[in-house]
Design a protein around this motif. Sequence first.
Motif, mmCIF file in Angstrom:
data_model
loop_
_atom_site.group_PDB
_atom_site.id
_atom_site.type_symbol
_atom_site.label_atom_id
_atom_site.label_comp_id
_atom_site.label_asym_id
_atom_site.label_seq_id
_atom_site.Cartn_x
_atom_site.Cartn_y
_atom_site.Cartn_z
ATOM 1 N N ALA A 229 -7.176 -10.378 -9.458
ATOM 2 C CA ALA A 229 -6.991 -8.965 -9.800
ATOM 3 C C ALA A 229 -5.538 -8.583 -9.559
ATOM 4 N N PRO A 230 -4.930 -7.797 -10.454
ATOM 5 C CA PRO A 230 -3.508 -7.465 -10.306
ATOM 6 C C PRO A 230 -3.142 -6.899 -8.944
ATOM 7 N N ALA A 231 -3.995 -6.015 -8.397
ATOM 8 C CA ALA A 231 -3.662 -5.385 -7.117
ATOM 9 C C ALA A 231 -3.540 -6.390 -5.989
ATOM 10 N N LYS A 232 -4.140 -7.571 -6.148
ATOM 11 C CA LYS A 232 -4.067 -8.584 -5.099
ATOM 12 C C LYS A 232 -2.679 -9.186 -4.959
ATOM 13 N N LEU A 233 -1.796 -8.929 -5.915
ATOM 14 C CA LEU A 233 -0.422 -9.388 -5.758
ATOM 15 C C LEU A 233 0.245 -8.724 -4.551
ATOM 16 N N ALA A 234 -0.319 -7.627 -4.073
ATOM 17 C CA ALA A 234 0.227 -6.974 -2.886
ATOM 18 C C ALA A 234 0.183 -7.887 -1.663
ATOM 19 N N ARG A 235 -0.629 -8.934 -1.714
ATOM 20 C CA ARG A 235 -0.710 -9.836 -0.560
ATOM 21 C C ARG A 235 0.607 -10.577 -0.329
ATOM 22 N N PHE A 236 1.494 -10.580 -1.320
ATOM 23 C CA PHE A 236 2.786 -11.235 -1.145
ATOM 24 C C PHE A 236 3.827 -10.322 -0.511
ATOM 25 N N ALA A 237 3.504 -9.047 -0.339
ATOM 26 C CA ALA A 237 4.458 -8.139 0.302
ATOM 27 C C ALA A 237 4.815 -8.601 1.718
ATOM 28 N N PRO A 238 3.839 -8.990 2.555
ATOM 29 C CA PRO A 238 4.215 -9.497 3.884
ATOM 30 C C PRO A 238 5.076 -10.753 3.825
ATOM 31 N N VAL A 239 4.882 -11.574 2.786
ATOM 32 C CA VAL A 239 5.716 -12.768 2.625
ATOM 33 C C VAL A 239 7.163 -12.345 2.374
#
Length: 342
Positions: A229-239
């Motif tokens: 899902a597109p919103a799951k790209l937010a998981r890379f913000a902490p990276v």
Amino acid sequence: MTNRQFPCPEPLVLGLDVGGTSTRVLVADLDGRVLGTALGAGGNPVAHGAEAAVREIGGAVRSALADLDPARVAAGVIGLAGGLVAPPELLALWPATGLTVLPALISDAELAHAAGTDAPDGHLLLSGTGAVAAELRDHRLRRTADGHGWLLGDRGSGFWLGREAVSATLTAVDRLLPLDALDGAPLRLSGLAAAVADALLGPEPDQGSQGGPGREPRSALIAAAHAQAPAKLARFAPVVLDHAAKGDPVALSLLDRAADHLVDTLALIREPDSPLPVVLAGGLLTTDTPLAALLRPRLAARWPGATLHPAGNGAGAAAWLAARSLGRGTPELHRRLTSWQS
């Protein structure tokens, strides 16, 4: 549930902070003593459906009131993400919990602003999964900027950072990948690009911590990014934040752009000489992140007369707004409830 009887019971206030990932409830007396708290899963009706949302909200409210008489609650406020229209199931919930009052429904922006300041007028700048700026007058939402969602906006948000991190990784692959070696081309990505590639595809067995895809890297990365899902790209913000803290130039550039986007969004609804306070909210701005460190001096330079306040306990802010409706919304009560840590 049998309600307990209390001699000369003091009135209580109930605060709820309901989002897509969690539901937080706080019960306090009018002197700021926190008497009950609860944490539940996401209770946003838009994200989870009315039935599941009401189940989570109801369970959290009952847990927070477990050792208290619900009839003592004299006022309540619920901050709800996703709008100000309560589903009928939510309206029917309150009597079932033993409450004799109907909690007032406010927007998550109004709640976030109150979580940072007791001032009635001001601005909110939020960056979490999404991003939005808001203007508040007399604690009520007047207008907003951005908050348009992952497809159309949310510039400077966790999603935006994640998407840009994946895009930067693909740019690094394009730069390194020879045109005549598309199959199994060994790449040696580093820094943020290697971390994003490893997170999307898993580390290459023969490359270990050096990371980077060695298998049709461009198409594999694109397919992996589009498979979620597109919103799951937010998981890379902490990276991105982690690598920025280590001095990674690509990560620092992304945070620099994100900070500029957030300032520009706020400027759409804030006068150049405004002295009103600014509340910083959302997971990327309320803690000591590299993005917050870049943003604060930009805001101070743009609005030197403004004070910056991180948003505190949202459920506590909702309880304070409930107390305010009873004429008891003092600055000291605000400080006690919004600084509460369970």
